[in-house]
Design an enzyme around this catalytic site. Structure first.
Site, PDB file in Angstrom:
ATOM      1  N   PHE A  25      55.464  33.180  16.500  1.00 57.52           N
ATOM      2  CA  PHE A  25      55.924  31.860  16.965  1.00 57.52           C
ATOM      3  C   PHE A  25      56.979  31.270  16.011  1.00 57.52           C
ATOM      4  O   PHE A  25      58.128  31.022  16.408  1.00 57.52           O
ATOM      5  CB  PHE A  25      54.689  30.949  17.077  1.00 57.52           C
ATOM      6  CG  PHE A  25      54.968  29.480  17.137  1.00 57.52           C
ATOM      7  CD1 PHE A  25      55.806  28.941  18.111  1.00 57.52           C
ATOM      8  CD2 PHE A  25      54.367  28.619  16.219  1.00 57.52           C
ATOM      9  CE1 PHE A  25      56.046  27.568  18.169  1.00 57.52           C
ATOM     10  CE2 PHE A  25      54.600  27.252  16.273  1.00 57.52           C
ATOM     11  CZ  PHE A  25      55.441  26.722  17.238  1.00 57.52           C
ATOM     12  N   ASN A  73      53.925  47.911  10.375  1.00 62.85           N
ATOM     13  CA  ASN A  73      52.690  47.207  10.025  1.00 62.85           C
ATOM     14  C   ASN A  73      52.641  47.177   8.501  1.00 62.85           C
ATOM     15  O   ASN A  73      52.559  48.234   7.860  1.00 62.85           O
ATOM     16  CB  ASN A  73      51.481  47.958  10.597  1.00 62.85           C
ATOM     17  CG  ASN A  73      50.198  47.179  10.358  1.00 62.85           C
ATOM     18  OD1 ASN A  73      50.100  46.389   9.418  1.00 62.85           O
ATOM     19  ND2 ASN A  73      49.216  47.392  11.205  1.00 62.85           N
ATOM     20  N   ILE A  74      52.690  45.989   7.921  1.00 60.03           N
ATOM     21  CA  ILE A  74      52.823  45.926   6.451  1.00 60.03           C
ATOM     22  C   ILE A  74      51.562  46.404   5.726  1.00 60.03           C
ATOM     23  O   ILE A  74      51.584  46.587   4.512  1.00 60.03           O
ATOM     24  CB  ILE A  74      53.234  44.523   5.939  1.00 60.03           C
ATOM     25  CG1 ILE A  74      52.206  43.452   6.322  1.00 60.03           C
ATOM     26  CG2 ILE A  74      54.625  44.154   6.420  1.00 60.03           C
ATOM     27  CD1 ILE A  74      52.320  42.193   5.472  1.00 60.03           C
ATOM     28  N   TYR A 102      38.663  33.266  12.652  1.00 59.52           N
ATOM     29  CA  TYR A 102      38.230  33.091  11.255  1.00 59.52           C
ATOM     30  C   TYR A 102      36.740  33.345  11.075  1.00 59.52           C
ATOM     31  O   TYR A 102      36.324  33.964  10.109  1.00 59.52           O
ATOM     32  CB  TYR A 102      38.557  31.696  10.716  1.00 59.52           C
ATOM     33  CG  TYR A 102      40.006  31.267  10.856  1.00 59.52           C
ATOM     34  CD1 TYR A 102      41.023  32.182  11.073  1.00 59.52           C
ATOM     35  CD2 TYR A 102      40.347  29.919  10.750  1.00 59.52           C
ATOM     36  CE1 TYR A 102      42.346  31.770  11.202  1.00 59.52           C
ATOM     37  CE2 TYR A 102      41.666  29.504  10.871  1.00 59.52           C
ATOM     38  CZ  TYR A 102      42.654  30.430  11.107  1.00 59.52           C
ATOM     39  OH  TYR A 102      43.943  30.009  11.235  1.00 59.52           O
ATOM     40  N   THR A 136      49.211  27.433   4.423  1.00 56.05           N
ATOM     41  CA  THR A 136      48.706  26.575   5.506  1.00 56.05           C
ATOM     42  C   THR A 136      48.210  25.240   4.951  1.00 56.05           C
ATOM     43  O   THR A 136      47.756  25.174   3.804  1.00 56.05           O
ATOM     44  CB  THR A 136      47.546  27.260   6.255  1.00 56.05           C
ATOM     45  OG1 THR A 136      46.973  26.321   7.173  1.00 56.05           O
ATOM     46  CG2 THR A 136      46.441  27.723   5.317  1.00 56.05           C
ATOM     47  N   TYR A 182      39.784  32.010   6.152  1.00 58.44           N
ATOM     48  CA  TYR A 182      41.259  31.941   6.227  1.00 58.44           C
ATOM     49  C   TYR A 182      41.810  31.047   5.117  1.00 58.44           C
ATOM     50  O   TYR A 182      42.690  31.448   4.347  1.00 58.44           O
ATOM     51  CB  TYR A 182      41.631  31.406   7.615  1.00 58.44           C
ATOM     52  CG  TYR A 182      43.050  30.961   7.846  1.00 58.44           C
ATOM     53  CD1 TYR A 182      44.075  31.887   8.020  1.00 58.44           C
ATOM     54  CD2 TYR A 182      43.372  29.600   7.952  1.00 58.44           C
ATOM     55  CE1 TYR A 182      45.382  31.480   8.289  1.00 58.44           C
ATOM     56  CE2 TYR A 182      44.663  29.185   8.230  1.00 58.44           C
ATOM     57  CZ  TYR A 182      45.672  30.127   8.396  1.00 58.44           C
ATOM     58  OH  TYR A 182      46.955  29.698   8.669  1.00 58.44           O
ATOM     59  N   ASN A 211      50.159  21.967  11.621  1.00 63.57           N
ATOM     60  CA  ASN A 211      50.169  22.045  13.089  1.00 63.57           C
ATOM     61  C   ASN A 211      51.564  21.959  13.711  1.00 63.57           C
ATOM     62  O   ASN A 211      51.893  20.972  14.374  1.00 63.57           O
ATOM     63  CB  ASN A 211      49.214  21.004  13.675  1.00 63.57           C
ATOM     64  CG  ASN A 211      47.765  21.332  13.323  1.00 63.57           C
ATOM     65  OD1 ASN A 211      47.306  21.088  12.204  1.00 63.57           O
ATOM     66  ND2 ASN A 211      47.035  21.906  14.238  1.00 63.57           N
ATOM     67  N   TRP A 212      52.367  22.991  13.456  1.00 62.49           N
ATOM     68  CA  TRP A 212      53.686  23.114  14.101  1.00 62.49           C
ATOM     69  C   TRP A 212      53.431  23.559  15.539  1.00 62.49           C
ATOM     70  O   TRP A 212      52.692  24.530  15.769  1.00 62.49           O
ATOM     71  CB  TRP A 212      54.542  24.169  13.393  1.00 62.49           C
ATOM     72  CG  TRP A 212      54.824  23.867  11.941  1.00 62.49           C
ATOM     73  CD1 TRP A 212      54.276  22.894  11.157  1.00 62.49           C
ATOM     74  CD2 TRP A 212      55.735  24.587  11.096  1.00 62.49           C
ATOM     75  NE1 TRP A 212      54.789  22.953   9.879  1.00 62.49           N
ATOM     76  CE2 TRP A 212      55.678  23.988   9.809  1.00 62.49           C
ATOM     77  CE3 TRP A 212      56.595  25.682  11.286  1.00 62.49           C
ATOM     78  CZ2 TRP A 212      56.436  24.433   8.733  1.00 62.49           C
ATOM     79  CZ3 TRP A 212      57.355  26.126  10.218  1.00 62.49           C
ATOM     80  CH2 TRP A 212      57.287  25.510   8.959  1.00 62.49           C
TER      81      TRP A 212
END
Ligand code: NAD
Ligand code: UDP
Length: 386
Positions: A25, A73-74, A102, A136, A182, A211-212
């Site tokens: 996103f 995929n890291i 979570y 976050t 998380y 909360n974007w």
């Protein structure tokens, strides 16, 4: 694009950015912004590319030579270090970041948000490369006010709830409340990044999104994501509205959030990218303190806005209550309130959010309606026919 200058009037040089999680996103909006408004080059790393396919199609010739997609995929790919070395700056967005995971997938959550991010930090530090790491707002956990008696007047005092990067504590619930896996993993990676800065001179910036929301966030279950999947609240409520079913309020919808429009938030990230001297060594809250609502109020507002943009009347019983155990399962817990303090980002980057909650919901729900309404109708008529 010519003659672009930074906040100190120095000309901005073209750079190459290794963006991990570019297909998500936030990544998709950041790629769009970088390609359309700057001269920078993007090495876009992700396991998925659906949300940026419009930027990768050969038709987009104007920036075809400025974005390269690497399906990596890291967790386990030796090409990662090479890409970080080729870039001037690495931005790490990769994560499992949907709350429904979570408490139900705590191991994946911890590996994704801590263990898998370790090599990124290490390669940046060892190769002298700048890192913008996405953390976050959840690292704050619960507010101090949440522990005061319900009728305490101190609950109204901002000192007990406004979240500040350099003074607020991180308050999580007990280990058996696995919701906090998380937040805890993100906190530990923040501490590692910070320590690499202090001991080994890593040039870093840590972003704490509040909360974007906006177009392309998460998925609509059964349309472009698993039927049983539980995305974040914007997509959950959009799904309910599209299907004309009541919006589910977890534990009464009393939790409070501040929502910010993705396009406002991306402006802040661009300032960080282009003003390293002002952004390095800092942790930034990025949110909109003016857009605070309870989840119940959000549901009511989304119902009104959706009715306006779709032209459909709202259903008779627009919301229903559901317990968190029923909705998320055992081990769920919640942040009570999230108001970001804006002092540091304002001082360092002169940035402020602009878009009101009503306006951002109007453009986002217009997008949701245009993108999904027909597909949802078809999926629902198939289910009824069966
Ligand atoms: P998102 O899920 O849309 O994007 C994350 C992307 O990372 C996905 O495209 C995913 O495929 C990719 N990814 C995950 N693991 C990977 C791996 N091992 N290898 C390669 N790619 C991998 O989420 P988002 O909302 O864009 O969030 C981006 C970052 O911002 C995350 O770190 C998240 O924790 C943080 N964040 C976002 C918000 C928000 O409001 N959107 C709030 C708080 C924190
Ligand atoms: N929520 C809800 N109904 C839903 C989805 C979420 O009431 O269908 C609530 C959730 O319990 C939380 C808030 O909405 O209090 C925001 O949830 P989100 O998943 O967006 O992420 P968070 O802000 O908790 O990280």
């Amino acid at each position: 694009m010519a003659g672009r200058v930074d906040l100190d009037s120095n000309p901005i040089k073209q750079i190459t950015i290794c963006m991990i999680g570019a297909g998500g996103f936030i990544g998709s909006h950041l790629c769009e912004k970088l390609l359309s408004e700057t001269p920078h080059k993007v090495l876009a790393v992700d396991v998925y590319s659906d949300k940026i396919k419009h930027l990768l199609e050969p038709a987009t010739v104007t920036w075809a030579d400025r974005i390269q997609f690497h399906r990596i995929n890291i967790k386990n790919d030796s090409r990662l270090e090479g890409l970080i070395k080729m870039a001037d700056l690495t931005i790490n967005l990769a994560a499992i970041c949907t709350p429904a995971d979570y408490n139900t997938r705590p191991l994946d959550t911890i590996y994704s948000n801590f263990i898998d991010a370790l090599p990124v930090v290490k390669y940046c530090s060892e190769n002298g490369k700048r890192l913008i790491h996405f953390s976050t707002c959840e690292v704050y956990g619960k507010t101090i006010g949440a522990f005061l008696p319900k009728d305490s007047p101190l609950r109204q005092d901002p000192a007990y709830y406004v979240l500040k990067e350099d003074t607020s504590p991180c308050i999580f619930g007990p280990i058996e409340k696995q919701r906090w896996s998380y937040a805890c993993a993100k906190q530990l990676i923040e501490r590692l990044v910070y320590a690499e800065g202090a001991e080994n001179g890593l040039e870093f910036t840590i972003v704490r999104p509040f909360n974007w929301i906006g177009p392309r966030m998460d998925f609509i279950p059964g349309i472009d994501g698993p039927s049983e999947g539980v995305p974040r609240v914007l997509a959950c409520f959009s799904n309910n509205l599209l299907r004309r079913e009541p919006l589910k309020l977890v534990d009464g919808g009393e939790s409070q959030r501040t929502f910010i429009y993705i396009k406002d938030a991306i402006e802040a990230v661009l300032l960080m990218i282009e003003n390293p001297a002002r952004a390095n060594g800092h942790i930034f809250n990025v949110g909109n303190p003016n857009n605070e609502v309870t989840v119940r109020q959000l549901a009511e507002m989304m119902t009104k806005v959706y009715s306006k943009v779709s032209g459909e009347s709202s259903i008779e019983i627009p919301t229903i209550d559901v317990s968190s155990k029923e909705f998320y399962g055992e081990g769920y817990d919640d942040s009570d309130k999230r108001i970001p303090d804006m002092t540091i980002i304002n001082r360092q980057l002169g940035w402020n959010p602009k878009t009101s909650l009503w306006d951002l919901l109007e453009s986002t729900l217009t997008y949701q309606h245009r993108t999904y309404a027909e597909a949802v109708k078809q999926a629902m008529s198939k289910t009824t026919a069966n």
